[in-house]
Design a protein around this motif. Structure first.
Motif, mmCIF file in Angstrom:
data_model
loop_
_atom_site.group_PDB
_atom_site.id
_atom_site.type_symbol
_atom_site.label_atom_id
_atom_site.label_comp_id
_atom_site.label_asym_id
_atom_site.label_seq_id
_atom_site.Cartn_x
_atom_site.Cartn_y
_atom_site.Cartn_z
ATOM 1 N N ARG A 218 -8.727 2.322 -3.600
ATOM 2 C CA ARG A 218 -8.540 3.643 -2.999
ATOM 3 C C ARG A 218 -8.811 3.511 -1.502
ATOM 4 N N ARG A 219 -7.855 3.861 -0.675
ATOM 5 C CA ARG A 219 -7.976 3.642 0.769
ATOM 6 C C ARG A 219 -9.015 4.544 1.429
ATOM 7 N N SER A 220 -9.272 5.719 0.877
ATOM 8 C CA SER A 220 -10.191 6.657 1.523
ATOM 9 C C SER A 220 -11.628 6.149 1.565
ATOM 10 N N GLN B 49 0.828 -1.199 0.000
ATOM 11 C CA GLN B 49 0.000 0.000 0.000
ATOM 12 C C GLN B 49 0.860 1.245 0.000
ATOM 13 N N THR B 50 0.226 2.318 -0.454
ATOM 14 C CA THR B 50 0.813 3.651 -0.371
ATOM 15 C C THR B 50 -0.084 4.449 0.571
ATOM 16 N N ALA B 51 0.152 5.738 0.648
ATOM 17 C CA ALA B 51 -0.695 6.570 1.499
ATOM 18 C C ALA B 51 -2.136 6.630 0.981
ATOM 19 N N THR B 52 -2.334 6.440 -0.330
ATOM 20 C CA THR B 52 -3.671 6.605 -0.907
ATOM 21 C C THR B 52 -4.292 5.334 -1.485
ATOM 22 N N THR B 53 -3.475 4.342 -1.824
ATOM 23 C CA THR B 53 -4.015 3.129 -2.448
ATOM 24 C C THR B 53 -3.415 1.876 -1.825
#
Length: 156
Positions: free
Chosen positions: A140-142, A114-118
């Motif tokens: 998308r993590r959000s 994962q990254t900060a957003t995905t």
């Protein structure tokens, strides 16, 4: 006599609460706004969302789910990805989620990174007689919407 009545009333209350307790922990059923609710106590993660999507989509593709495959896709995928998958299906004459013309016997889901957003989640489709295949999902993590679905990257 009054003590006996109080004991009976307390026993009746305890019995009623004991019978109602399992009802309070039953998970809610699926709704159009939340097509695949997590089991109570289960943390919603990119991997659990992909698993819920794949399970619902597979049932829909088999004709045994409450929704059509297109409805499941619209509930879990971004509109852009859904449009790309429709084009992929027309070009390849196969199901764009399964990446095949048939339905796998089983599947496994695992986190890849994962990254900060995905987040990247890998679904291994188990076919039985044919070799297993992997499909890579970007989530998308959000809001846990699936934004991409691809074949594994070539290793070189």
């Amino acid at each position: 006599m009054n003590t006996q009545r109080n004991l009976l009333a307390q026993a009746a209350l305890i019995s009623a609460l004991a019978l109602a307790a399992p009802l309070a922990t039953t998970p809610a059923s699926a709704t159009a706004s939340d097509p695949a609710p997590a089991v109570q106590g289960e943390t919603r993660t990119p991997a659990t969302e992909v698993n819920h999507f794949f399970k619902a989509y597979r049932k829909a593709a088999q004709g045994s789910g409450p929704q059509a495959p297109e409805q499941v896709r619209k509930a879990h995928l971004t509109a852009e990805l859904d449009a790309r998958l429709t084009a992929w299906a027309e070009e390849n004459h196969a199901d764009p989620v399964m990446r095949a013309q048939n339905i796998p016997k089983d599947w496994k889901v695992r986190n890849h990174g994962q990254t900060a957003t995905t987040a990247t989640v890998i679904v291994t489709e188990i076919w039985g007689a044919s070799p297993d295949t992997e499909v890579w999902y970007t989530v998308r993590r959000s809001d846990l919407k699936i934004t991409d679905l691809t074949d594994p990257p070539l290793r070189g």
